[in-house]
Design a protein around this motif. Sequence first.
Motif, PDB file in Angstrom:
ATOM      1  N   ALA A 132       7.004  19.823  -6.896  1.00 37.25           N
ATOM      2  CA  ALA A 132       6.595  21.451  -6.410  1.00 37.25           C
ATOM      3  C   ALA A 132       7.477  22.366  -7.389  1.00 37.25           C
ATOM      4  CB  ALA A 132       7.236  21.718  -4.854  1.00 37.25           C
ATOM      5  N   GLY A 133       8.803  21.953  -7.662  1.00 37.01           N
ATOM      6  CA  GLY A 133       9.421  22.667  -8.690  1.00 37.01           C
ATOM      7  C   GLY A 133       8.661  23.043  -9.844  1.00 37.01           C
ATOM      8  N   ARG A 134       8.017  21.829 -10.304  1.00 41.95           N
ATOM      9  CA  ARG A 134       7.631  21.954 -11.928  1.00 41.95           C
ATOM     10  C   ARG A 134       6.207  22.806 -11.813  1.00 41.95           C
ATOM     11  NH1 ARG A 134       2.946  19.327 -14.085  1.00 41.95           N
ATOM     12  NH2 ARG A 134       3.470  18.849 -16.413  1.00 41.95           N
ATOM     13  N   THR A 135       5.288  22.650 -10.665  1.00 40.96           N
ATOM     14  CA  THR A 135       4.367  23.531 -10.428  1.00 40.96           C
ATOM     15  C   THR A 135       4.819  24.920 -10.334  1.00 40.96           C
ATOM     16  OG1 THR A 135       3.240  21.932  -9.135  1.00 40.96           O
ATOM     17  CG2 THR A 135       2.573  24.025  -8.951  1.00 40.96           C
ATOM     18  N   ALA A 136       6.023  25.314  -9.561  1.00 39.20           N
ATOM     19  CA  ALA A 136       6.541  26.580  -9.489  1.00 39.20           C
ATOM     20  C   ALA A 136       6.828  27.314 -10.797  1.00 39.20           C
ATOM     21  CB  ALA A 136       7.545  26.550  -8.477  1.00 39.20           C
ATOM     22  N   ALA A 137       7.380  26.314 -11.389  1.00 35.29           N
ATOM     23  CA  ALA A 137       8.284  26.944 -12.686  1.00 35.29           C
ATOM     24  C   ALA A 137       7.099  27.414 -13.652  1.00 35.29           C
ATOM     25  CB  ALA A 137       9.010  25.959 -13.479  1.00 35.29           C
ATOM     26  N   LEU A 138       5.973  26.522 -13.597  1.00 32.59           N
ATOM     27  CA  LEU A 138       4.876  26.833 -14.701  1.00 32.59           C
ATOM     28  C   LEU A 138       4.120  27.917 -14.483  1.00 32.59           C
ATOM     29  CD1 LEU A 138       3.986  23.057 -15.475  1.00 32.59           C
ATOM     30  CD2 LEU A 138       4.817  24.602 -17.312  1.00 32.59           C
ATOM     31  N   LYS A 139       3.925  28.195 -13.027  1.00 34.85           N
ATOM     32  CA  LYS A 139       3.186  29.138 -12.561  1.00 34.85           C
ATOM     33  C   LYS A 139       3.964  30.432 -12.809  1.00 34.85           C
ATOM     34  CE  LYS A 139      -0.271  31.169 -10.975  1.00 34.85           C
ATOM     35  NZ  LYS A 139      -1.755  30.965 -11.611  1.00 34.85           N
ATOM     36  N   LYS A 157      17.057  16.652 -14.562  1.00 40.97           N
ATOM     37  CA  LYS A 157      15.856  17.107 -14.183  1.00 40.97           C
ATOM     38  C   LYS A 157      15.589  18.475 -14.501  1.00 40.97           C
ATOM     39  CE  LYS A 157      13.677  15.136 -10.615  1.00 40.97           C
ATOM     40  NZ  LYS A 157      13.931  14.605  -9.125  1.00 40.97           N
ATOM     41  N   ALA A 158      16.708  19.504 -14.276  1.00 41.55           N
ATOM     42  CA  ALA A 158      16.303  20.801 -14.521  1.00 41.55           C
ATOM     43  C   ALA A 158      16.286  20.933 -15.921  1.00 41.55           C
ATOM     44  CB  ALA A 158      17.523  21.585 -13.954  1.00 41.55           C
ATOM     45  N   GLU A 159      17.083  20.266 -16.669  1.00 38.04           N
ATOM     46  CA  GLU A 159      16.887  20.247 -18.239  1.00 38.04           C
ATOM     47  C   GLU A 159      15.447  20.161 -18.483  1.00 38.04           C
ATOM     48  OE1 GLU A 159      19.541  21.461 -20.216  1.00 38.04           O
ATOM     49  OE2 GLU A 159      21.312  20.910 -18.765  1.00 38.04           O
ATOM     50  N   GLU A 160      15.064  19.051 -18.156  1.00 39.88           N
ATOM     51  CA  GLU A 160      13.767  18.268 -18.516  1.00 39.88           C
ATOM     52  C   GLU A 160      12.660  19.379 -18.256  1.00 39.88           C
ATOM     53  OE1 GLU A 160      12.710  14.659 -16.581  1.00 39.88           O
ATOM     54  OE2 GLU A 160      14.780  13.751 -17.260  1.00 39.88           O
ATOM     55  N   LEU A 161      12.563  20.161 -17.095  1.00 39.52           N
ATOM     56  CA  LEU A 161      11.863  21.058 -16.809  1.00 39.52           C
ATOM     57  C   LEU A 161      11.920  22.181 -17.656  1.00 39.52           C
ATOM     58  CD1 LEU A 161       9.810  21.986 -14.946  1.00 39.52           C
ATOM     59  CD2 LEU A 161      11.350  22.645 -13.371  1.00 39.52           C
ATOM     60  N   LEU A 162      13.062  22.557 -17.938  1.00 41.29           N
ATOM     61  CA  LEU A 162      13.355  23.788 -19.115  1.00 41.29           C
ATOM     62  C   LEU A 162      12.428  23.405 -20.157  1.00 41.29           C
ATOM     63  CD1 LEU A 162      16.421  25.891 -19.612  1.00 41.29           C
ATOM     64  CD2 LEU A 162      15.701  24.181 -21.782  1.00 41.29           C
ATOM     65  N   SER A 163      12.639  22.200 -20.762  1.00 38.23           N
ATOM     66  CA  SER A 163      11.942  21.998 -22.035  1.00 38.23           C
ATOM     67  C   SER A 163      10.159  21.874 -21.466  1.00 38.23           C
ATOM     68  CB  SER A 163      12.148  20.257 -22.423  1.00 38.23           C
ATOM     69  OG  SER A 163      13.400  19.994 -22.365  1.00 38.23           O
ATOM     70  N   VAL A 164       9.896  21.423 -20.630  1.00 36.34           N
ATOM     71  CA  VAL A 164       8.633  21.411 -20.312  1.00 36.34           C
ATOM     72  C   VAL A 164       7.928  23.011 -20.452  1.00 36.34           C
ATOM     73  CG1 VAL A 164       6.762  21.176 -18.388  1.00 36.34           C
ATOM     74  CG2 VAL A 164       8.461  19.584 -18.795  1.00 36.34           C
ATOM     75  N   VAL A 165       8.744  23.968 -19.641  1.00 36.19           N
ATOM     76  CA  VAL A 165       8.329  25.265 -19.590  1.00 36.19           C
ATOM     77  C   VAL A 165       8.681  25.831 -20.975  1.00 36.19           C
ATOM     78  CG1 VAL A 165       8.824  27.420 -18.816  1.00 36.19           C
ATOM     79  CG2 VAL A 165       9.101  25.675 -17.437  1.00 36.19           C
ATOM     80  N   LYS A 166       9.470  25.601 -21.818  1.00 36.48           N
ATOM     81  CA  LYS A 166       9.668  26.060 -22.995  1.00 36.48           C
ATOM     82  C   LYS A 166       8.340  25.732 -23.883  1.00 36.48           C
ATOM     83  CE  LYS A 166      14.347  27.300 -23.969  1.00 36.48           C
ATOM     84  NZ  LYS A 166      15.518  26.841 -24.559  1.00 36.48           N
ATOM     85  N   SER A 167       8.170  24.408 -23.852  1.00 39.84           N
ATOM     86  CA  SER A 167       6.959  23.952 -24.629  1.00 39.84           C
ATOM     87  C   SER A 167       5.637  24.485 -24.308  1.00 39.84           C
ATOM     88  CB  SER A 167       7.053  22.254 -24.784  1.00 39.84           C
ATOM     89  OG  SER A 167       6.651  21.775 -23.554  1.00 39.84           O
TER      90      SER A 167
END
Length: 286
Positions: A132-139, A157-167
């Motif tokens: 849910a956090g990944r979907t929310a971050a990207l949206k 996992k927050a660091e990983e999500l940061l990379s996903v959003v950045k890329s």
Amino acid sequence: MHNAAFAERGLNWRYLAFEVVPEQLREALEGAKAMRFAGLNLTVPHKLLAYKMVDALDESAKFWGAVNTIRFEGRVAGGEWLPLREFDKDSPAEVRSHGFNTDAEGLAISLQQDLGVELAGAKVVLLGAGGAGRTAALKLAESGVAELHLVNRTQNKAEELLSVVKSAFMVKAHQPHVHVSVGYPKSEVDLVLNATSLGLKPEDGSPLDETKFSLKQARAVYDMIYKPAETKLLAAAKAAGCRTAGGLGMLVWQGARAFSIWTGTEMQDVPVAVMRRAAEQSIYAK
Ligand code: ATR
């Protein structure tokens, strides 16, 4: 909520729930296709599995890598695919499943409509870096928030999500600029969004560490959890003077979008208030 909406729009349609084991999802989808269902919804764990099984993917599903809504479509003689509702008596020979994802849009609409948050330029603290956090971050990034502060119990996992959003959003020059970081900010924010599962159980505490971030720093708080209607986080936020909303709106708006996809109803004509009332009755009535 869908049956209430069908009745409101005078459609002789029915929405039914079926329990399907993941091992038989493919057969269930083929069965629905063979029975000429107009469409269907999928929930956990089927959203990711269905992504690999549908015949065609809408951009919304491609971007999120998950399918929560399917529309069945038939091919007309000219080769065009149309929703099955467009075929009267002559059932098309060739039918395909078309996968969409309405979850992220449901969240964004709910934040705007139910909480009055203007996402473009907003400063946001996001709690949770799971699905849910990944979907929310990207949206949120896609919606043009100015600052996104990612907080999660498991920091990497927050660091990983940061990379996903950045890329996904920072390499493209045409995308709105979003400043993403890990950890609580010292400054004030427009929104705290809970995307963790903490708060579902009565014994759960708050997902927000108030020794690191005071609710006085937040204008509005949204909890993606919809049961209970008021989580400990929302109660504390209300007491601190924040505007608050629970996740029922997200559930209703993702459903409204699915209703629009299946029935061809414009979003402004989907009977959202009727759907919300029906959802409230079924979820909260004793
Ligand atoms: P979902 O699909 O609902 O997001 P998930 O992918 O399992 O489910 O993610 C659950 C989220 O809730 C994660 O952010 C998780 O934190 P971890 O990544 O550290 O596991 C968070 N969460 C679950 N239980 C928690 C708890 N007791 N305290 C803090 N965070 C919790």
